[in-house]
Design a protein around this motif. Structure first.
Motif, PDB file in Angstrom:
ATOM      1  N   ASN A  16      -6.458   6.227   4.909  1.00 57.37           N
ATOM      2  CA  ASN A  16      -6.996   7.610   5.640  1.00 57.37           C
ATOM      3  C   ASN A  16      -6.758   7.412   6.894  1.00 57.37           C
ATOM      4  OD1 ASN A  16      -7.396   8.776   3.028  1.00 57.37           O
ATOM      5  ND2 ASN A  16      -9.236   7.245   2.975  1.00 57.37           N
ATOM      6  N   SER A  17      -6.904   6.353   7.482  1.00 62.70           N
ATOM      7  CA  SER A  17      -6.672   6.114   9.205  1.00 62.70           C
ATOM      8  C   SER A  17      -6.217   4.855   9.453  1.00 62.70           C
ATOM      9  CB  SER A  17      -8.309   6.061   9.685  1.00 62.70           C
ATOM     10  OG  SER A  17      -9.050   4.893   9.168  1.00 62.70           O
ATOM     11  N   GLU A  18      -5.901   4.743  10.879  1.00 59.95           N
ATOM     12  CA  GLU A  18      -5.428   3.614  11.458  1.00 59.95           C
ATOM     13  C   GLU A  18      -6.204   2.194  11.255  1.00 59.95           C
ATOM     14  OE1 GLU A  18      -3.909   5.027  15.353  1.00 59.95           O
ATOM     15  OE2 GLU A  18      -3.844   2.753  15.924  1.00 59.95           O
ATOM     16  N   GLU A  19      -7.628   2.646  11.324  1.00 60.70           N
ATOM     17  CA  GLU A  19      -8.670   1.559  11.281  1.00 60.70           C
ATOM     18  C   GLU A  19      -8.522   0.983  10.001  1.00 60.70           C
ATOM     19  OE1 GLU A  19      -9.368   4.751  12.591  1.00 60.70           O
ATOM     20  OE2 GLU A  19      -9.272   3.967  14.492  1.00 60.70           O
ATOM     21  N   GLU A  20      -8.209   1.893   8.958  1.00 60.18           N
ATOM     22  CA  GLU A  20      -8.478   1.376   7.603  1.00 60.18           C
ATOM     23  C   GLU A  20      -7.121   0.233   7.347  1.00 60.18           C
ATOM     24  OE1 GLU A  20      -9.472   4.617   4.855  1.00 60.18           O
ATOM     25  OE2 GLU A  20      -8.169   3.354   3.431  1.00 60.18           O
ATOM     26  N   LEU A  21      -5.983   0.819   8.060  1.00 60.34           N
ATOM     27  CA  LEU A  21      -4.971  -0.161   7.871  1.00 60.34           C
ATOM     28  C   LEU A  21      -4.892  -1.466   8.897  1.00 60.34           C
ATOM     29  CD1 LEU A  21      -1.831  -0.563   7.141  1.00 60.34           C
ATOM     30  CD2 LEU A  21      -1.128   0.789   8.980  1.00 60.34           C
ATOM     31  N   GLN A  22      -5.678  -1.355  10.088  1.00 57.78           N
ATOM     32  CA  GLN A  22      -6.122  -2.523  10.732  1.00 57.78           C
ATOM     33  C   GLN A  22      -6.687  -3.494  10.095  1.00 57.78           C
ATOM     34  OE1 GLN A  22      -5.016  -2.606  14.102  1.00 57.78           O
ATOM     35  NE2 GLN A  22      -5.957  -4.920  14.015  1.00 57.78           N
TER      36      GLN A  22
ATOM     37  N   LEU B  68       0.906  -1.129  -0.049  1.00 53.47           N
ATOM     38  CA  LEU B  68      -0.099  -0.135  -0.005  1.00 53.47           C
ATOM     39  C   LEU B  68       0.861   1.092  -0.087  1.00 53.47           C
ATOM     40  CD1 LEU B  68      -2.202  -1.198   2.917  1.00 53.47           C
ATOM     41  CD2 LEU B  68      -3.115  -0.900   0.532  1.00 53.47           C
ATOM     42  N   MET B  69       0.283   2.054  -0.865  1.00 51.95           N
ATOM     43  CA  MET B  69       1.144   3.366  -0.587  1.00 51.95           C
ATOM     44  C   MET B  69       0.735   4.172   0.574  1.00 51.95           C
ATOM     45  SD  MET B  69       3.250   3.399  -3.058  1.00 51.95           S
ATOM     46  CE  MET B  69       4.054   5.073  -2.948  1.00 51.95           C
TER      47      MET B  69
END
Ligand SMILES: Nc1ncnc2c1ncn2[C@@H]1O[C@H](COP(=O)(O)OP(=O)(O)OP(=O)(O)O)[C@@H](O)[C@H]1O
Ligand SMILES: [Mg+2]
Length: 499
Positions: free
Chosen positions: A487-493, A481-482
């Motif tokens: 957009n957020s920590e939740e998205e990465l989680q 992922l770039m």
């Protein structure tokens, strides 16, 4: 007011004439989870070692259950049900879970032999009460850090602890293991066990703690209900200043085209199955994944610790085959390992020796004489830059606080100015004030054209400084992922968990 199970009053402690605790008070209520927070070297571990009989205080009082007590050894405290889980694990890797839990207090049969069945049954009972699935017959060395932690806790509980001190229990746990630990802490609380919880992760404090005590430079700052003190206030109490939570800033200098490190289809006997990765000049590449996904092992493979059994590695366009870390170092690589104490430090040598070790060549003249003036300058610069708390550069590293030992490993590799820096959980054990600074330092390295691979389970940090992020699962890279796309920590989680 709830009853105090143990109370420390006016505690003083000095080491070699340097005062590290000054008139400190600390009181623990029955069944509460009490956070003890403060910067690296503030005196948290020392205070708790006094409460658990590891150190004998210079002055002050300890009152247990209303009666003054004087601990001369950890056994004295243990008899009253006071146990501590240390920053460094104290388990024997070659023994089983059960053997560790009951070490030196095994159940005996009538004939005097160890009653293995009873020990195992008791271990099973403790784990089931805590709602933890653990195999009591497993050998420690086969288990993950989370299970070591569970074993440490079971070991403390087997002594019938009423007071349990946890010194940075989550610093080597993955997210899901942390969740597990928290539900276990809630179970312990229900049983009326009082817990002291030491951590540098501010969010955790609010997740499990009822009260918070802040210590700064060996002095009380404040004790308050967690609901009465905001995170900002707590951080100010710890650091004495306002600390911005790290925010990602778009880089002013773009990552350069040139590839400095490339791994193609690498595989090792240690969890790395098939990893492709490229690292550009001036880039910070993040690697994350759930526990056991192979992030640390990938760094080990790149650094020549675990030999490649498949695949190729190129550094600055040249194919390399590292048989050991010193070959990797010669090509400009450095690894800041997760387990700093085991792999990163000579704890019986001085701060100065440790910091200078990798740079001795660079600091020596043609006949091998080390430039003393320059050396002292390098050590001073880095101890200042990283706020390493030590009364002298000749102090043995063993005598520094946990977080300051971690900072020494950092200083040691950064002083050597490697071209490619591999970092495993770089802010583990580092206090909140220094975390943001270390993030800035890493960004600065990238700006100057050094390249960084950072394995981390702290998603906020990955998001704060990485340009690109790889997500690993079972020894393979499953997503790339770039940073700008997230957009957020939740998205990465979500990306990490939903595979
Ligand atoms: N045995 C010792 N000999 C000399 N100095 C010591 C010893 N133990 C601790 N210190 C010093 O006491 C101070 C407090 O250390 P302590 O380990 O209590 O800090 P801490 O708050 O636990 O920090 P960290 O968050 O880094 O673990 C430090 O400056 C440390 O160097
Ligand atoms: Mg400590």
């Amino acid at each position: 007011m709830a009853k105090h199970i143990i109370e420390l009053k006016n505690i003083d402690m000095s080491f070699n004439g340097v005062k590290v605790l000054d008139q400190v008070d600390f009181a623990l209520e029955e069944g509460e989870v009490h956070a003890l927070v403060g910067g690296n070297g503030a005196g948290k571990s020392t205070l708790m070692k006094i409460m658990t009989g590891v150190y004998v205080k210079d002055a002050g009082e300890i009152i247990f259950d209303g009666c003054p007590v004087n601990f001369r050894s950890p056994q004295d405290a243990e008899k009253l049900g006071i146990a501590m889980i240390f920053q460094e694990f104290s388990l024997a890797p070659t023994m089983t879970v059960t053997e560790n839990i009951f070490l030196n207090r095994e159940f005996k049969k009538r004939n005097g032999l160890i009653d293995n069945r009873k020990c195992a049954a008791e271990a099973r009972r403790i784990f089931s009460e805590l709602n933890v699935a653990m195999d009591p017959d497993a050998v420690m060395s086969d288990l993950a850090a989370g299970q070591w932690q569970m074993t440490e806790i079971a070991k403390a509980l087997a002594t019938d602890a009423k007071v349990l001190v946890m010194d940075e229990p989550t610093s080597c746990l993955t997210e899901s293991e942390v969740g597990h630990l928290f539900s276990m802490i809630r179970e312990l609380k229900k049983k009326g066990i009082a817990i002291v919880y030491i951590s540098h992760r501010m969010k955790e404090i609010y997740q499990v703690c009822d009260r918070i005590s802040i210590l700064a430079d060996g002095k009380n700052v404040v004790t308050a209900d967690a609901s009465e003190i905001t995170m900002e206030q707590m951080i100010r109490g710890i650091t004495g200043k306002n600390v911005d939570r790290f925010e990602w800033q778009d880089r002013r200098t773009p990552v350069r085209e040139r590839i400095v490190l490339r791994a193609s289809g690498i595989k090792t006997n240690n969890r790395v199955e098939h990893v492709d990765l490229t690292l550009h000049e001036g880039e910070v590449l993040g690697i994350s994944g759930l526990g056991g996904s192979g992030t640390s092992e990938t760094l080990r493979a790149l650094f020549g610790i675990d030999p490649l059994i498949e695949g190729t590695l190129t550094v600055n366009g040249e194919e390399v085959c590292f048989r050991n870390p010193s070959q990797a170092m010669k090509k400009g690589l450095a690894l800041i390992p997760e387990d700093r104490r085991e792999e990163g430090l000579l704890v019986d040598h001085s701060v100065k020796d440790n910091i200078l070790l990798p740079s001795l060549d660079k600091l020596s003249n043609r006949v091998g004489v080390v430039d003393e003036k320059k050396s002292v300058r390098v050590v001073n610069d880095w101890t200042e830059e990283l706020h390493i708390k030590t009364d002298s550069m000749n102090k043995l590293v063993r005598l520094l606080s946990g977080g300051n030992q971690q900072k020494i490993v950092f200083a040691k590799w950064l002083a050597n100015q490697p071209q490619i820096i591999l970092m495993d959980e770089p802010t583990k054990g580092i206090d909140i004030g220094s975390k943001a600074e270390i993030m800035d330092i890493i960004r600065g390295l990238a700006r100057d054209g050094q390249s960084v691979v950072m394995a981390s389970s702290e998603l906020a940090e990955i998001l704060a400084i990485c340009d690109r992020i790889l997500i690993m699962h079972q020894g393979k890279v499953i997503r790339e992922l770039m940073r700008a796309e997230i957009n957020s920590e939740e998205e990465l989680q979500h990306e990490i968990q939903n595979f």
